[in-house]
Design a protein around this motif. Structure first.
Motif, PDB file in Angstrom:
ATOM      1  N   VAL A 117       0.849  -1.185   0.000  1.00 50.23           N
ATOM      2  CA  VAL A 117       0.000   0.000   0.000  1.00 50.23           C
ATOM      3  C   VAL A 117       0.889   1.241   0.000  1.00 50.23           C
ATOM      4  CG1 VAL A 117      -1.693   1.317   1.342  1.00 50.23           C
ATOM      5  CG2 VAL A 117      -1.902  -1.163   1.178  1.00 50.23           C
ATOM      6  N   VAL A 118       0.519   2.234  -0.784  1.00 52.10           N
ATOM      7  CA  VAL A 118       1.306   3.466  -0.844  1.00 52.10           C
ATOM      8  C   VAL A 118       1.157   4.248   0.449  1.00 52.10           C
ATOM      9  CG1 VAL A 118       1.073   3.577  -3.361  1.00 52.10           C
ATOM     10  CG2 VAL A 118      -0.572   4.754  -1.913  1.00 52.10           C
ATOM     11  N   ASP A 119       1.935   5.320   0.587  1.00 52.81           N
ATOM     12  CA  ASP A 119       1.898   6.155   1.788  1.00 52.81           C
ATOM     13  C   ASP A 119       0.493   6.759   1.943  1.00 52.81           C
ATOM     14  OD1 ASP A 119       2.183   8.050   3.784  1.00 52.81           O
ATOM     15  OD2 ASP A 119       4.201   8.620   3.165  1.00 52.81           O
ATOM     16  N   LEU A 120      -0.246   6.327   2.965  1.00 47.38           N
ATOM     17  CA  LEU A 120      -1.640   6.761   3.146  1.00 47.38           C
ATOM     18  C   LEU A 120      -1.735   8.228   3.550  1.00 47.38           C
ATOM     19  CD1 LEU A 120      -3.137   3.643   4.984  1.00 47.38           C
ATOM     20  CD2 LEU A 120      -3.247   4.219   2.553  1.00 47.38           C
ATOM     21  N   SER A 121      -0.712   8.741   4.232  1.00 45.38           N
ATOM     22  CA  SER A 121      -0.759  10.145   4.645  1.00 45.38           C
ATOM     23  C   SER A 121      -0.765  11.072   3.424  1.00 45.38           C
ATOM     24  CB  SER A 121       0.430  10.470   5.551  1.00 45.38           C
ATOM     25  OG  SER A 121       1.661  10.290   4.868  1.00 45.38           O
ATOM     26  N   GLN A 174     -11.940   8.209  -3.430  1.00 47.31           N
ATOM     27  CA  GLN A 174     -11.526   6.810  -3.418  1.00 47.31           C
ATOM     28  C   GLN A 174     -10.285   6.642  -4.276  1.00 47.31           C
ATOM     29  OE1 GLN A 174     -14.779   4.043  -3.824  1.00 47.31           O
ATOM     30  NE2 GLN A 174     -13.487   2.515  -4.809  1.00 47.31           N
ATOM     31  N   PHE A 175      -9.263   5.961  -3.715  1.00 47.33           N
ATOM     32  CA  PHE A 175      -8.000   5.750  -4.410  1.00 47.33           C
ATOM     33  C   PHE A 175      -7.717   4.254  -4.562  1.00 47.33           C
ATOM     34  CE2 PHE A 175      -7.414   9.743  -2.043  1.00 47.33           C
ATOM     35  CZ  PHE A 175      -6.913  10.592  -3.029  1.00 47.33           C
ATOM     36  N   ASP A 176      -6.969   3.940  -5.604  1.00 48.62           N
ATOM     37  CA  ASP A 176      -6.336   2.632  -5.686  1.00 48.62           C
ATOM     38  C   ASP A 176      -5.162   2.680  -4.715  1.00 48.62           C
ATOM     39  OD1 ASP A 176      -4.543   0.516  -6.382  1.00 48.62           O
ATOM     40  OD2 ASP A 176      -5.564   0.310  -8.299  1.00 48.62           O
ATOM     41  N   ALA A 177      -5.224   1.880  -3.641  1.00 50.97           N
ATOM     42  CA  ALA A 177      -4.227   1.995  -2.577  1.00 50.97           C
ATOM     43  C   ALA A 177      -2.865   1.446  -2.967  1.00 50.97           C
ATOM     44  CB  ALA A 177      -4.731   1.273  -1.329  1.00 50.97           C
ATOM     45  N   THR A 178      -2.788   0.764  -4.104  1.00 55.43           N
ATOM     46  CA  THR A 178      -1.491   0.190  -4.504  1.00 55.43           C
ATOM     47  C   THR A 178      -0.661   1.151  -5.347  1.00 55.43           C
ATOM     48  OG1 THR A 178      -2.415  -0.837  -6.504  1.00 55.43           O
ATOM     49  CG2 THR A 178      -2.478  -2.123  -4.462  1.00 55.43           C
ATOM     50  N   ASN A 179      -1.322   2.114  -6.015  1.00 52.73           N
ATOM     51  CA  ASN A 179      -0.567   3.048  -6.856  1.00 52.73           C
ATOM     52  C   ASN A 179      -0.981   4.506  -6.679  1.00 52.73           C
ATOM     53  OD1 ASN A 179      -3.017   3.253  -8.293  1.00 52.73           O
ATOM     54  ND2 ASN A 179      -2.402   1.650  -9.733  1.00 52.73           N
TER      55      ASN A 179
END
Length: 305
Positions: A117-121, A174-179
């Motif tokens: 998962v990318v940086d959520l912040s 809503q985001f794709d959490a992988t990219n």
């Protein structure tokens, strides 16, 4: 427990079945009850069974609007489950229908493929810029999987919505959490999903008491307790009356059957009260760091009841 009996979809259908019976009982009760308003203002003290019956009638009439509302809105919340024919007749996959209806991406299923998962912040900050308002919270679905999705919700204060049965959109991204790709932006502002969805939204807000702060929640609590009293006294009084006017429905075992029903009624009514109290005590007494703490609370509820 409240809406699915810990049984998934089968539990939801079972709750819906009993809720429909309750709704039918309420409506037919109004039709056949000739003294509905008189019974509300009648209470004869120290008259034994007559006093209990007056209390039962008064609590029934007092909570009637609440019982009708809570039963009907509860069914509406799961309308698409209880009445799926329209959707199934036009869509091979119901998820496509809801995606079009809500103008949102379809729900992703897990792929089983590992992915970071990318940086959520950073995503949280991007969402705040896109919504034009602070974010309140975010969730991540399927973390560690290539299907991972994160959604950031805009800030809202419950006090700002007091007295509103149809709330404005708080906004979400809503985001794709992988990219980090943006999948959907729902800007804050007026609710614009159409009249049917707005009606269901109002029903949900009414059912969950999300429109009037603690005053409405306390009113719901009092009405709920009065309704529980109405059901408990009704179950006991009905059995007492049937016993007094017994037609020997079960032959020589009639008295024994009535005794079993009486014991089960008392056990169910008092047992549920004890289980609820035990549940809250367990929530305070079970160590915080114990494994499967939530499941132990649930087990304690059923064991104590």
């Amino acid at each position: 427990m409240h809406y699915e009996f810990h049984a998934g979809m089968a539990g939801i259908w079972l709750v819906g079945f009993f809720t429909m019976i309750m709704l039918v009982a309420l409506i037919t009760g109004i039709i056949i009850h000739k003294r509905i308003f008189k019974d509300f203002f009648t209470f004869r003290q120290k008259k034994g069974q007559r006093s209990w019956l007056d209390g039962h009638n008064a609590s029934a009439v007092l909570t009637l609007p609440f019982q009708l509302m809570i039963a009907y809105t509860g069914l509406v919340v799961f309308l698409s489950i209880y009445m799926p024919a329209g959707v199934l007749a036009n869509y091979s996959n119901p998820q496509v229908f809801f995606s079009e209806l809500l103008d949102e991406p379809m729900h992703r299923a897990e792929t089983g493929v590992n992915a970071d998962v990318v940086d959520l912040s950073i995503l949280f900050q991007r969402a705040e810029v896109m919504m034009g308002k602070p974010g309140r919270f975010m969730n991540v679905e399927h973390p560690g999987d290539s299907s991972a999705v994160t959604k950031v919700f805009g800030w809202f204060d419950e006090k700002d919505y007091e007295g509103q049965l149809l709330r404005d959109e708080i906004g979400s991204v809503q985001f794709d959490a992988t990219n980090g790709d943006v999948m959907h932006l729902n800007p804050p502002g007026e609710y614009d999903k159409g009249t049917p969805m707005a009606s269901q939204r109002v029903m949900r807000i009414m059912h969950f008491a999300n429109f009037g702060g603690y005053s409405v929640r306390w009113l719901y609590f009092i009405m709920g307790m009065a309704g529980a009293l109405m059901m408990a006294t009704g179950a006991i009084l009905f059995l007492v009356k049937r016993r007094q006017k017994s037609l020997n429905e079960f032959g020589s075992q009639t008295a024994h059957v009535y005794r079993v029903i009486e014991v089960l009624n008392i056990a169910a009514i008092s047992g549920l009260a004890v289980a609820c109290m035990a549940y809250f005590w367990l929530n305070r007494l079970i160590p915080v760091d114990i494994a499967d703490r939530a499941s132990w609370e649930i087990k304690g509820f059923f064991i104590s009841g």
